[in-house]
Design a protein around this motif. Structure first.
Motif, PDB file in Angstrom:
ATOM      1  N   UNK A 308     -13.256  23.358 -15.044  1.00 47.36           N
ATOM      2  CA  UNK A 308     -14.320  23.865 -15.915  1.00 47.36           C
ATOM      3  C   UNK A 308     -15.296  24.923 -15.064  1.00 47.36           C
ATOM      4  N   UNK A 309     -14.612  25.503 -14.152  1.00 46.85           N
ATOM      5  CA  UNK A 309     -15.476  26.683 -13.320  1.00 46.85           C
ATOM      6  C   UNK A 309     -16.593  25.951 -12.514  1.00 46.85           C
ATOM      7  N   UNK A 310     -16.244  24.946 -11.792  1.00 45.14           N
ATOM      8  CA  UNK A 310     -17.159  24.489 -10.824  1.00 45.14           C
ATOM      9  C   UNK A 310     -16.636  24.796  -9.500  1.00 45.14           C
ATOM     10  N   UNK A 311     -17.416  25.099  -8.447  1.00 40.62           N
ATOM     11  CA  UNK A 311     -16.908  25.333  -7.322  1.00 40.62           C
ATOM     12  C   UNK A 311     -17.900  24.391  -6.231  1.00 40.62           C
ATOM     13  N   UNK A 312     -17.306  23.588  -5.368  1.00 46.86           N
ATOM     14  CA  UNK A 312     -17.840  22.618  -4.569  1.00 46.86           C
ATOM     15  C   UNK A 312     -17.645  23.180  -3.156  1.00 46.86           C
ATOM     16  N   UNK A 313     -18.781  23.356  -2.411  1.00 51.38           N
ATOM     17  CA  UNK A 313     -18.560  23.907  -0.980  1.00 51.38           C
ATOM     18  C   UNK A 313     -19.009  22.443  -0.133  1.00 51.38           C
ATOM     19  N   UNK A 314     -17.845  22.145   0.794  1.00 45.84           N
ATOM     20  CA  UNK A 314     -18.080  21.297   1.795  1.00 45.84           C
ATOM     21  C   UNK A 314     -18.104  21.481   3.078  1.00 45.84           C
ATOM     22  N   UNK A 315     -19.093  21.705   3.619  1.00 47.73           N
ATOM     23  CA  UNK A 315     -19.209  22.270   5.094  1.00 47.73           C
ATOM     24  C   UNK A 315     -19.102  20.785   6.234  1.00 47.73           C
ATOM     25  N   UNK A 333     -20.447  32.401 -12.454  1.00 47.98           N
ATOM     26  CA  UNK A 333     -20.931  32.950 -13.992  1.00 47.98           C
ATOM     27  C   UNK A 333     -19.816  33.982 -14.271  1.00 47.98           C
ATOM     28  N   UNK A 334     -19.206  33.963 -15.476  1.00 48.65           N
ATOM     29  CA  UNK A 334     -18.176  35.005 -15.781  1.00 48.65           C
ATOM     30  C   UNK A 334     -19.061  36.010 -16.448  1.00 48.65           C
ATOM     31  N   UNK A 335     -18.822  37.282 -15.854  1.00 51.15           N
ATOM     32  CA  UNK A 335     -19.685  38.556 -16.489  1.00 51.15           C
ATOM     33  C   UNK A 335     -19.236  38.833 -18.059  1.00 51.15           C
ATOM     34  N   UNK A 336     -20.184  39.236 -18.801  1.00 54.07           N
ATOM     35  CA  UNK A 336     -20.066  39.439 -20.136  1.00 54.07           C
ATOM     36  C   UNK A 336     -18.945  40.384 -20.652  1.00 54.07           C
ATOM     37  N   UNK A 337     -18.617  41.430 -19.634  1.00 53.26           N
ATOM     38  CA  UNK A 337     -17.832  42.258 -19.567  1.00 53.26           C
ATOM     39  C   UNK A 337     -16.249  41.644 -19.670  1.00 53.26           C
ATOM     40  N   UNK A 338     -16.345  40.527 -19.289  1.00 56.27           N
ATOM     41  CA  UNK A 338     -15.101  39.794 -18.977  1.00 56.27           C
ATOM     42  C   UNK A 338     -14.835  38.795 -20.300  1.00 56.27           C
ATOM     43  N   UNK A 339     -15.902  38.220 -20.631  1.00 54.68           N
ATOM     44  CA  UNK A 339     -15.901  37.032 -21.540  1.00 54.68           C
ATOM     45  C   UNK A 339     -15.254  35.628 -21.267  1.00 54.68           C
ATOM     46  N   UNK A 340     -15.868  34.661 -21.157  1.00 54.27           N
ATOM     47  CA  UNK A 340     -15.456  33.169 -20.658  1.00 54.27           C
ATOM     48  C   UNK A 340     -14.277  32.987 -21.287  1.00 54.27           C
ATOM     49  N   UNK A 341     -13.757  33.484 -22.598  1.00 55.59           N
ATOM     50  CA  UNK A 341     -12.426  33.164 -23.148  1.00 55.59           C
ATOM     51  C   UNK A 341     -11.451  33.451 -22.528  1.00 55.59           C
ATOM     52  N   UNK A 342     -11.737  34.658 -21.638  1.00 54.03           N
ATOM     53  CA  UNK A 342     -10.616  35.468 -20.859  1.00 54.03           C
ATOM     54  C   UNK A 342     -10.371  34.909 -19.483  1.00 54.03           C
ATOM     55  N   UNK A 343     -11.193  33.947 -19.144  1.00 55.27           N
ATOM     56  CA  UNK A 343     -11.212  33.331 -17.833  1.00 55.27           C
ATOM     57  C   UNK A 343     -10.805  31.971 -17.694  1.00 55.27           C
ATOM     58  N   UNK A 371      -5.429  39.882 -15.218  1.00 58.38           N
ATOM     59  CA  UNK A 371      -5.949  38.656 -14.217  1.00 58.38           C
ATOM     60  C   UNK A 371      -7.333  39.285 -13.853  1.00 58.38           C
ATOM     61  N   UNK A 372      -8.135  38.288 -13.818  1.00 62.43           N
ATOM     62  CA  UNK A 372      -9.520  38.406 -13.189  1.00 62.43           C
ATOM     63  C   UNK A 372      -9.864  37.758 -11.967  1.00 62.43           C
ATOM     64  N   UNK A 373     -10.451  38.600 -10.995  1.00 64.95           N
ATOM     65  CA  UNK A 373     -10.817  37.853  -9.580  1.00 64.95           C
ATOM     66  C   UNK A 373     -12.419  38.305  -9.497  1.00 64.95           C
ATOM     67  N   UNK A 374     -13.146  37.134  -9.614  1.00 58.21           N
ATOM     68  CA  UNK A 374     -14.742  37.346  -9.214  1.00 58.21           C
ATOM     69  C   UNK A 374     -14.775  37.156  -7.653  1.00 58.21           C
ATOM     70  N   UNK A 375     -15.689  38.109  -7.139  1.00 56.69           N
ATOM     71  CA  UNK A 375     -15.807  38.362  -5.618  1.00 56.69           C
ATOM     72  C   UNK A 375     -17.288  37.809  -5.320  1.00 56.69           C
ATOM     73  N   UNK A 376     -17.596  36.887  -4.639  1.00 52.20           N
ATOM     74  CA  UNK A 376     -18.751  36.488  -3.905  1.00 52.20           C
ATOM     75  C   UNK A 376     -18.688  36.669  -2.447  1.00 52.20           C
ATOM     76  N   UNK A 377     -19.751  37.634  -1.815  1.00 53.28           N
ATOM     77  CA  UNK A 377     -20.007  37.572  -0.647  1.00 53.28           C
ATOM     78  C   UNK A 377     -20.873  36.266  -0.077  1.00 53.28           C
ATOM     79  N   UNK A 378     -20.590  36.095   1.293  1.00 55.16           N
ATOM     80  CA  UNK A 378     -21.155  34.918   1.981  1.00 55.16           C
ATOM     81  C   UNK A 378     -21.495  33.864   1.099  1.00 55.16           C
ATOM     82  N   UNK A 379     -20.222  33.352   0.553  1.00 56.32           N
ATOM     83  CA  UNK A 379     -20.293  32.443  -0.299  1.00 56.32           C
ATOM     84  C   UNK A 379     -21.178  30.998   0.010  1.00 56.32           C
TER      85      UNK A 379
END
Length: 409
Positions: A308-315, A333-343, A371-379
Motif C-alpha cells: 500500500x505504498x509505505x516505505x520503512x527505513x531501518x538504519x 506521494x504519487x504525483x497527480x500527473x501519474x494518478x494513484x490508480x496507475x501506481x 512503468x513509473x519510477x519515483x526518485x527521492x534524493x537523500x532518502x
C-alpha cells in the motif's frame, strides 16, 4: 573412458609433450607466451573468457561506477536499460531493450549485474509448474535486441524445476563475493502434507556467477532451508556485513541471517527485526501492509516496501534484534500527473548516493502502457509524506507488469 572435454584436452597435450618440448627449446620468449596460452586452452581455460567446451564467461569493459545503468525487468520477457539514472526525468527514451523470448510465455522476474558486467536474468515460464531458469548475457552494457545468453542454468539439479510455485520469488547478488542467492518455495516432503507448498521456503546459493562453471544443470553450492515461512517473502543481501535479511509476511517481521556466504542447512535467524508499524496478518489490523520488497543500500540500512505504498527505513540494521526496532515510516506521494490508480507498488532500489528509486505500475491496461519510477534524493533524511524530487515513466509499447529495478554502479 574419458568423456570430459578438459580431460581429453590434457591427455592430447601430454601425448605430444616430447615434440612440444623440443619445439620450445627453439622458441624465444614470445614463443613461451604462446606455449602457455596453448596449454591453458587445451586444458579448457582460455584467456579473455573463451572457454572451450564449457560456455563463455563474457564480460563487459564498461565502467559502471563512472556511468551507472538502470535495469527494469518486466512480465513480458523484456529488460529495459537506461543510462545515467540520476538525471532521468519525464518520459526518457530507453537506451536498450532486451527481449529474452516470446513475451507471451516468459517473464523476467529479476535481474542482476555481476562483477565482470554479465547481465543475469531470472526467467519464469507461463505454465502451471512455474519452472525457472537463470540466463547469463555477456555484456550488461550492450543488451539491445534479441540476444543469445552465453550461459543458462536450468534442469532438475538446480532445484528451479517445478518446485517454486506460482507466488513470489526473489534473486539478489553479493557482487563482492560473486554469490547469487535465489529465494524460492520448495516441494513438500514426507510428513509435511498438511502444509501448503508455497509456505515452505529455501534459499539456493550459487557461487561464481562469472565463471564458466556457472552453466547447465548444476546443483546449488548450498541450500538454506527456511522451513515454513509464508506464502510471500522477500530477501535483501548486505554484502558489507555478509548478512541475508528475509522479510516474512507470515508474522510481519524481518529475519537476519549472519555469515551468509557459508550458511546452509536449517539455521535459526541470528536476529529478528520487528515493529508494530509493520502491521499484522489480521484483517483490519494493518493487514494492508503486505510486504512487497526489501532492499539494502550498503550503509547498514534496510528499506522495507509494502503493497500500500509505505516505505520503512531501518538504519543500523546489523545491530537490531528487537520487537520494537526503530524505523522511519515514509509515504511516497504519487504525483497527480501519474494518478494513484496507475501506481501499484512493486520494487525499490537505493543507490550508493542514498537516492531511492521506487517503482510501480498500473493494475489495469492503460493507454499508453507505462512503468513509473519515483526518485527521492537523500532518502534517509526524509520523513512523513514525501514528494519525489523527480519521476520518470517508460513505455515499451505493450502493457507490462514491472518486476524488479536494479542499478549497476
Amino acid at each position: 573412458m574419458i568423456t570430459d572435454a578438459k580431460s581429453r584436452g590434457r591427455i592430447a597435450f601430454f601425448r605430444h609433450l616430447p615434440t612440444l618440448e623440443l619445439l620450445m627449446k627453439r622458441m624465444k620468449s614470445v614463443g613461451t607466451v604462446l606455449f602457455v596460452i596453448v596449454f591453458c586452452c587445451m586444458a579448457g581455460d582460455c584467456p579473455g573468457g573463451a572457454i572451450i567446451g564449457g560456455g563463455e564467461t563474457g564480460g563487459s569493459d564498461r565502467d559502471f561506477s563512472a556511468l551507472p545503468r538502470l535495469f527494469i525487468s518486466t512480465g513480458r520477457a523484456s529488460v529495459a536499460a537506461l543510462d545515467s539514472p540520476g538525471s532521468l526525468e519525464g518520459m526518457p527514451a530507453i537506451n536498450e531493450l532486451l527481449k529474452t523470448e516470446d513475451g507471451e510465455v516468459e517473464e523476467v522476474e529479476s535481474v542482476a549485474v555481476n562483477g565482470i558486467g554479465n547481465l543475469i536474468a531470472m526467467i519464469s515460464f507461463a505454465e502451471i509448474s512455474r519452472t525457472r531458469e537463470i540466463r547469463v548475457y555477456r555484456d550488461a552494457a550492450a543488451i539491445d535486441g534479441e540476444q543469445t545468453p552465453v550461459r543458462v542454468v536450468s534442469g532438475d539439479a538446480t532445484r528451479l524445476n517445478g518446485s517454486i510455485g506460482g507466488l513470489s520469488m526473489d534473486m539478489k547478488l553479493d557482487k563482492q563475493r560473486d554469490i547469487l542467492y535465489v529465494f524460492i518455495a520448495r516441494e513438500r516432503e514426507a510428513g509435511e502434507d498438511n502444509l501448503r507448498r508455497d509456505e515452505l521456503r529455501e534459499i539456493l546459493v550459487f557461487e561464481g556467477t562469472s565463471q564458466a562453471s556457472f552453466n547447465g544443470n548444476i546443483a546449488p553450492n548450498r541450500v538454506i532451508d527456511l522451513g515454513e515461512l509464508s506464502q510471500v517473502g522477500f530477501m535483501a543481501v548486505d554484502s558489507a556485513n555478509n548478512t541475508i535479511y528475509v522479510a516474512s509476511n507470515r508474522n510481519r517481521r524481518i529475519l537476519a541471517f549472519d555469515n551468509a556466504s557459508t550458511l546452509e542447512g536449517t539455521p535459526a535467524p541470528d536476529r529478528i527485526i520487528d515493529n508494530e508499524g509493520f502491521g499484522t496478518t489480521f484483517l483490519g489490523q494493518g493487514s494492508e501492509l503486505l510486504f512487497q520488497a526489501i532492499a539494502a543500500d550498503g550503509t547498514d540500512t534496510l528499506y522495507l516496501y509494502t503493497a500500500n505504498n509505505r516505505l520503512f527505513v531501518i538504519e543500523n540494521a546489523s545491530t537490531l534484534d528487537s520487537e520494537n526496532a526503530p524505523v522511519e515510516l515514509l509515504i511516497p506521494l504519487v504525483p497527480n500527473e501519474i494518478g494513484f490508480e496507475n501506481f501499484t507498488p512493486q520494487d525499490v532500489y537505493v543507490d550508493g548516493n542514498g537516492t531511492a528509486y521506487v517503482m510501480g505500475g498500473p493494475d489495469l491496461n492503460p493507454i499508453p502502457p507505462n512503468i513509473t519510477v519515483l526518485v527521492f534524493d537523500d532518502i534517509k533524511s526524509q520523513s512523513g509524506g514525501i514528494v519525489s524530487d523527480r519521476w520518470f515513466r517508460i513505455d515499451i509499447n505493450e502493457f507490462v507488469r514491472p518486476e524488479a529495478i536494479r542499478i549497476a554502479e
